[in-house]
Design an enzyme around this catalytic site. Structure first.
Site, PDB file in Angstrom:
ATOM      1  N   TYR A  44     -37.586   2.469 -16.598  1.00 34.70           N
ATOM      2  CA  TYR A  44     -37.729   3.898 -15.873  1.00 34.70           C
ATOM      3  C   TYR A  44     -36.319   4.592 -16.050  1.00 34.70           C
ATOM      4  O   TYR A  44     -35.289   4.405 -15.736  1.00 34.70           O
ATOM      5  CB  TYR A  44     -38.057   3.800 -14.440  1.00 34.70           C
ATOM      6  CG  TYR A  44     -38.594   4.838 -13.852  1.00 34.70           C
ATOM      7  CD1 TYR A  44     -39.408   5.789 -14.623  1.00 34.70           C
ATOM      8  CD2 TYR A  44     -38.601   5.180 -12.458  1.00 34.70           C
ATOM      9  CE1 TYR A  44     -40.016   6.672 -13.987  1.00 34.70           C
ATOM     10  CE2 TYR A  44     -39.081   5.926 -12.111  1.00 34.70           C
ATOM     11  CZ  TYR A  44     -39.928   6.884 -12.502  1.00 34.70           C
ATOM     12  OH  TYR A  44     -40.707   8.197 -11.929  1.00 34.70           O
ATOM     13  N   SER A  67     -39.614  -4.073 -16.394  1.00 37.96           N
ATOM     14  CA  SER A  67     -39.505  -2.955 -15.302  1.00 37.96           C
ATOM     15  C   SER A  67     -40.699  -1.847 -15.861  1.00 37.96           C
ATOM     16  O   SER A  67     -41.673  -2.386 -15.931  1.00 37.96           O
ATOM     17  CB  SER A  67     -38.206  -2.617 -15.109  1.00 37.96           C
ATOM     18  OG  SER A  67     -38.131  -1.769 -13.898  1.00 37.96           O
ATOM     19  N   GLN A  68     -40.291  -0.688 -15.937  1.00 34.37           N
ATOM     20  CA  GLN A  68     -41.348   0.273 -16.655  1.00 34.37           C
ATOM     21  C   GLN A  68     -41.720  -0.398 -17.835  1.00 34.37           C
ATOM     22  O   GLN A  68     -42.822  -0.390 -17.929  1.00 34.37           O
ATOM     23  CB  GLN A  68     -40.543   1.645 -16.639  1.00 34.37           C
ATOM     24  CG  GLN A  68     -41.450   2.470 -17.288  1.00 34.37           C
ATOM     25  CD  GLN A  68     -40.757   3.918 -17.391  1.00 34.37           C
ATOM     26  OE1 GLN A  68     -41.160   5.050 -16.955  1.00 34.37           O
ATOM     27  NE2 GLN A  68     -40.136   4.061 -18.647  1.00 34.37           N
ATOM     28  N   ASP A  72     -37.406  -9.994  -5.562  1.00 37.48           N
ATOM     29  CA  ASP A  72     -37.498  -8.694  -6.396  1.00 37.48           C
ATOM     30  C   ASP A  72     -37.721  -7.690  -5.200  1.00 37.48           C
ATOM     31  O   ASP A  72     -38.804  -7.610  -4.515  1.00 37.48           O
ATOM     32  CB  ASP A  72     -38.240  -8.538  -7.521  1.00 37.48           C
ATOM     33  CG  ASP A  72     -38.118  -7.157  -8.066  1.00 37.48           C
ATOM     34  OD1 ASP A  72     -37.684  -6.241  -7.509  1.00 37.48           O
ATOM     35  OD2 ASP A  72     -38.663  -7.125  -9.278  1.00 37.48           O
ATOM     36  N   HIS A 102     -34.576  -7.959  -9.169  1.00 42.13           N
ATOM     37  CA  HIS A 102     -35.102  -6.951 -10.103  1.00 42.13           C
ATOM     38  C   HIS A 102     -33.944  -6.954 -11.188  1.00 42.13           C
ATOM     39  O   HIS A 102     -33.061  -6.114 -11.107  1.00 42.13           O
ATOM     40  CB  HIS A 102     -35.267  -5.608  -9.612  1.00 42.13           C
ATOM     41  CG  HIS A 102     -36.216  -4.725 -10.551  1.00 42.13           C
ATOM     42  ND1 HIS A 102     -37.482  -5.069 -10.674  1.00 42.13           N
ATOM     43  CD2 HIS A 102     -35.877  -3.829 -11.456  1.00 42.13           C
ATOM     44  CE1 HIS A 102     -38.117  -4.170 -11.592  1.00 42.13           C
ATOM     45  NE2 HIS A 102     -37.130  -3.288 -12.207  1.00 42.13           N
TER      46      HIS A 102
END
Length: 319
Positions: A92, A183-184, A273, A302
């Site tokens: 992100y 992640s993203q 996470d 994360h």
């Protein structure tokens, strides 16, 4: 084991909290029809960065709303037959990364294409123009406009359009194209595999963009999801529209797209996470109906999961 979420046996059967809009399938079929009618105006520009065993290009195409989307394209030299390809998606607000990050796949005989998400850290264009707030973040961009104006709708379409472009390249074996990211990027890899079901394999690490209401219920709307809290504080302080708004976010919730995936999936999750809670990741994983495997890291948050990237390479080599 330590817990920030449900026990593992409950995670394995969790079905998600965020509402799914009643017209979800129609919404995405309409979006995909719009995408297929676009002229991508594909352009390859030789990069200033080159290496002896691969050609490096800036790849541009026209995506939803007329935005020009950029990706780095690295193609191995001296590969005489159609070869496999990888789509790589970033975290992100970041960008497609250095050219050096792509060379491991080129050395293995893969082409690799790394997309810059529109409006984030790279060269892709964000056309903007939505009604309502654009502060603070991309999840809420377009949330007070028509659902077709949600920014992540267009980003998801960009991933699928790019996948179709790569599949059609004459140097690429259309049956051996995969997608990966963390992640993203993990969420986008899942969305890409759902909207372009010809993808053979999808590897997602600690995926973002799933089960937004669960994040809210866990009081974890901070870090990557902070914009949800900011939106409510500024635009719905008494939560009178909470159900409406989470339902609208359901259009861009990857858990609701997951059952469209046809390629084989490998996913990595850290059970500690608190940025993308494990339950939100399991909500997507549990809805995948194709062949799948889950790599669980009980003590990880994360972050980069040790050994997972090596597993991704072996996974993709098996296409």
């Amino acid at each position: 084991m330590p817990l920030v979420d449900m026990p593992l046996d409950q995670l394995k059967t969790y079905g998600g909290s965020n509402p799914r809009p009643l017209d979800f399938n129609e919404y995405w079929e309409k979006a995909l029809k719009e995408m297929r009618e676009l002229d991508p105006q594909l352009e390859l520009v030789e990069s200033e960065f080159q290496v002896p065993y691969a050609d490096c290009f800036h790849l541009y195409f026209t995506g939803a709303g007329g935005a020009r989307i950029h990706a780095k394209y690295v193609r191995p030299k001296h590969v005489v037959k159609p070869h496999p390809a990888i789509l790589q998606f970033h975290g992100y607000a970041h960008h497609s990364g250095d050219w050096a990050d792509k060379l491991i796949y080129a050395s293995l005989g893969f082409s690799i294409v790394a997309m810059d998400c529109r409006g984030q850290g790279g060269l892709s264009e964000d056309k903007g123009g939505v009604k309502g707030t654009t502060y603070k973040g991309h999840l809420i961009r377009g949330l007070d406009d028509h659902p077709d104006r949600l920014l992540f709708r267009d980003i998801y379409l960009d991933t699928a359009q790019l996948a179709g472009i790569v599949i059609a390249l004459p140097e690429v074996d259309a049956s051996r194209v995969g997608a990966t990211g963390g992640s993203q990027g993990g969420g986008l890899a899942l969305a890409c595999g759902a909207l372009e079901p010809r993808l053979n394999r999808i590897a997602a690490s600690v995926p973002f963009l799933s089960d937004y209401k669960r994040v809210w219920e866990m009081d974890l709307a901070r870090d990557a999801y902070e914009e949800l809290r900011t939106f409510f504080r500024h635009h719905d302080p008494q939560h009178l529209r909470e159900e409406e708004l989470f339902t609208r976010l359901g259009y861009i919730d990857v858990q609701h797209l997951a059952d469209r995936i046809r390629g084989e999936v490998m996913m990595g999750v850290g059970l500690l996470d608190t940025v993308c809670p494990p339950s939100t990741q399991f909500a997507a994983y549990n809805k995948i109906v194709s062949n799948k495997q889950l790599e669980i890291y009980p003590d990880y948050v994360h972050e980069r999961l040790p050994g997972f990237e090596d597993q991704v390479i072996r996974f993709m080599l098996g296409m």
